[in-house]
Design a protein around this motif. Structure first.
Motif, mmCIF file in Angstrom:
data_model
loop_
_atom_site.group_PDB
_atom_site.id
_atom_site.type_symbol
_atom_site.label_atom_id
_atom_site.label_comp_id
_atom_site.label_asym_id
_atom_site.label_seq_id
_atom_site.Cartn_x
_atom_site.Cartn_y
_atom_site.Cartn_z
ATOM 1 N N ARG A 1 1.248 -1.264 -0.035
ATOM 2 C CA ARG A 1 -0.352 -0.662 0.314
ATOM 3 C C ARG A 1 0.862 1.363 -0.054
ATOM 4 N NH1 ARG A 1 -1.397 3.693 3.451
ATOM 5 N NH2 ARG A 1 -0.311 2.245 5.010
ATOM 6 N N ARG A 2 1.943 1.014 1.300
ATOM 7 C CA ARG A 2 2.850 2.965 1.009
ATOM 8 C C ARG A 2 3.519 2.641 -0.322
ATOM 9 N NH1 ARG A 2 6.279 4.489 5.879
ATOM 10 N NH2 ARG A 2 6.752 6.426 5.652
ATOM 11 N N MET A 3 4.044 1.615 -0.772
ATOM 12 C CA MET A 3 4.720 1.708 -2.126
ATOM 13 C C MET A 3 4.233 2.022 -3.444
ATOM 14 S SD MET A 3 7.607 1.049 -1.261
ATOM 15 C CE MET A 3 7.499 1.690 0.553
ATOM 16 N N ARG A 4 2.551 1.802 -2.878
ATOM 17 C CA ARG A 4 1.850 2.052 -4.731
ATOM 18 C C ARG A 4 1.773 3.660 -4.281
ATOM 19 N NH1 ARG A 4 0.169 -1.920 -8.075
ATOM 20 N NH2 ARG A 4 0.189 -3.541 -7.228
ATOM 21 N N GLN A 5 1.331 3.887 -2.957
ATOM 22 C CA GLN A 5 0.886 6.081 -2.645
ATOM 23 C C GLN A 5 1.906 6.540 -2.800
ATOM 24 O OE1 GLN A 5 0.877 5.753 1.604
ATOM 25 N NE2 GLN A 5 -1.427 5.145 1.724
ATOM 26 N N LEU A 6 3.537 6.115 -3.237
ATOM 27 C CA LEU A 6 4.612 6.835 -3.836
ATOM 28 C C LEU A 6 4.187 6.515 -5.656
ATOM 29 C CD1 LEU A 6 7.382 4.857 -2.043
ATOM 30 C CD2 LEU A 6 6.848 7.835 -2.404
ATOM 31 N N SER A 7 3.420 5.518 -6.215
ATOM 32 C CA SER A 7 3.344 5.800 -7.803
ATOM 33 C C SER A 7 3.194 7.270 -8.283
ATOM 34 C CB SER A 7 2.235 4.748 -8.209
ATOM 35 O OG SER A 7 1.293 5.407 -7.656
ATOM 36 N N GLU A 8 2.322 7.451 -7.629
ATOM 37 C CA GLU A 8 1.892 9.735 -8.205
ATOM 38 C C GLU A 8 3.431 9.977 -8.129
ATOM 39 O OE1 GLU A 8 -0.839 13.345 -7.364
ATOM 40 O OE2 GLU A 8 -1.175 10.805 -6.082
ATOM 41 N N ARG A 9 4.260 10.053 -7.151
ATOM 42 C CA ARG A 9 5.735 10.456 -7.521
ATOM 43 C C ARG A 9 6.591 9.880 -7.736
ATOM 44 N NH1 ARG A 9 6.753 15.330 -6.069
ATOM 45 N NH2 ARG A 9 8.296 14.978 -4.542
#
Length: 430
Positions: free
Chosen positions: A143-151
């Motif tokens: 989940r946390r890694m996917r949250q970084l996808s925008e960056r």
């Protein structure tokens, strides 16, 4: 992320030490001098395939191997054998137990490893390794890694914009493959923008094939000083990043600096080489390139197949803590096993037609991120970076192609994180 202990910052000991010769012997009639050494020469044939001599040794999933210091250990090339070894706690990852199967780039003549420095959990076993692993696993959730996808998408677009402005010819490694993971890992750990160039320069030296022991040692020390400054800053004024989270844990100052250095270094080189070599592989397989360009929804599946097909982080070393039977062979206590990830990921018993790049393949179960207790913590982050970057690159430059003949692309063939030194590409300007 990298499985290379030297890449993580643990430089081998260059002093002479006596070796325990009680395990440096074959268990059959073959003398140590007659055993094969680890094949590493990829300079002939396909640049994406394992060395031809390694493929020839892969008829046996586990066989004897002669090491740099004369140690008689083992080579695991079978997928099942590799999984069994990597998941078995009777095999140690501690650096000081390991014999080296090949000379290290820039460190020829070095045969022994130092114990892991403080905070380098890659070279530890349970329970020490478990303490670090439990603390860090919660920070690297899917989940946390996917949250970084925008960056990740933002950093990718910035690199593509700069490429477009500089083009129509660039070195893809310098313009795309290296900066994206560097920016992402700095974002994750909270490295200030003003310090990112300085950090990247130090880490680049650690992974430079041409750098000697002294230069690598200086770079390692510089990364340590950098992390010390960064940890102090995070303790004084925490921000929303992983390193600030860790300052509230039970890690000592020295442990926190060590962990930060490992994550910084490991988060850059492997993904950078996957992006560079992966693009080279796609450009060299036009049917696969066309399929991905036509259907960006294949991105995640493409990433898994490229991870299997290329296996850039290789090999992984383990040492038996006691006698262990694997594939009907007895690995004696003290013997080192070289797990060839590239060979295991090309095992036809696990992956039919393994030498073919096929982005429609279900490549689950590959060992590109290792396996077991030491499986790469940052694997989800690396997947996100590649799944975003590859389709974005092809969408922005649909006519992307090599600017030199394939045989002129310089390869990192003297490092155990494989890749391209540079990748000259070009495209048609509209």
């Amino acid at each position: 992320m990298s499985h290379d202990p030297t890449a993580a910052g643990s430089l081998p000991d260059t002093t002479d030490h006596p070796t325990d010769d009680t395990t440096d012997h074959p268990t059959d009639d073959t003398t140590a001098e007659e055993l094969p050494t680890l094949p590493t020469d990829r300079r002939t044939g396909c640049p994406f395939d394992p060395p031809a001599e390694l493929t020839a040794l892969s008829d046996e999933p586990l066989r004897r191997l002669r090491y740099v210091d004369g140690h008689s250990g083992w080579l695991a090339t079978g997928h099942a054998a590799a999984r069994a070894i990597l998941s078995d706690p009777r095999f140690s990852a501690r650096y000081e137990h390991l014999h080296l199967p090949m000379p290290l780039s820039g460190m020829e003549g070095v045969t022994e490893m130092q114990p892991a420095p403080v905070g380098d959990f890659l070279g530890l076993d349970a329970p020490e390794h478990t303490r670090f692993r439990r603390l860090l696993t919660g920070k690297f959730t899917v989940r946390r890694m996917r949250q970084l996808s925008e960056r990740v998408a933002q950093f990718t677009d910035e690199c593509l914009d700069a490429m477009e402005q500089a083009g129509p010819s660039v070195d893809l490694v310098e313009a795309f493959a290296r900066p994206i993971p560097a920016l992402v890992i700095c974002e994750l750990l909270g490295v200030p923008y003003a310090d990112r160039d300085r950090f990247q320069q130090h880490v680049a030296t650690l992974f430079d094939q041409a750098a000697d022991v002294a230069a690598k040692g200086e770079a390692f020390a510089a990364v340590g000083r950098f992390m010390g400054e960064l940890v102090a800053a995070k303790r004084a004024a925490p921000t929303d990043d992983l390193l600030s989270d860790l300052t509230s844990s039970d890690l000592t100052e020295e442990e926190l600096i060590g962990v930060g250095g490992v994550l910084l270094a490991a988060g850059l080189d492997t993904t950078a080489n996957m992006l560079g070599l992966g693009t080279f592989a796609l450009l060299s397989n036009p049917d696969q390139l066309t399929a991905l360009s036509a259907d960006p929804g294949l991105a995640e599946q493409t990433v898994e197949e490229l991870l299997r097909y290329l296996s850039v982080a290789d090999p992984i070393l383990r040492s038996a803590l006691e006698d262990v039977e694997v594939e009907g062979r007895l690995v004696e206590a003290g013997e080192t096993v070289t797990v060839s990830v590239q060979a295991a990921n090309r095992d036809p018993r696990r992956f039919p037609g393994p030498d073919r790049l096929d982005i429609h393949r279900k490549a689950t179960g590959h060992l590109a991120f290792g396996h077991g207790a030491h499986q790469c913590l940052g694997q989800q982050l690396a997947r996100v970076e590649m799944a975003v970057a590859f389709p974005a690159l092809l969408a922005r430059f649909p006519t992307l192609r090599l600017a030199v003949p394939p045989h002129e692309v310089p390869l990192r063939d003297r490092a155990n994180i494989y890749g391209v030194v540079s990748l000259p590409v070009t495209w048609d300007k509209e």
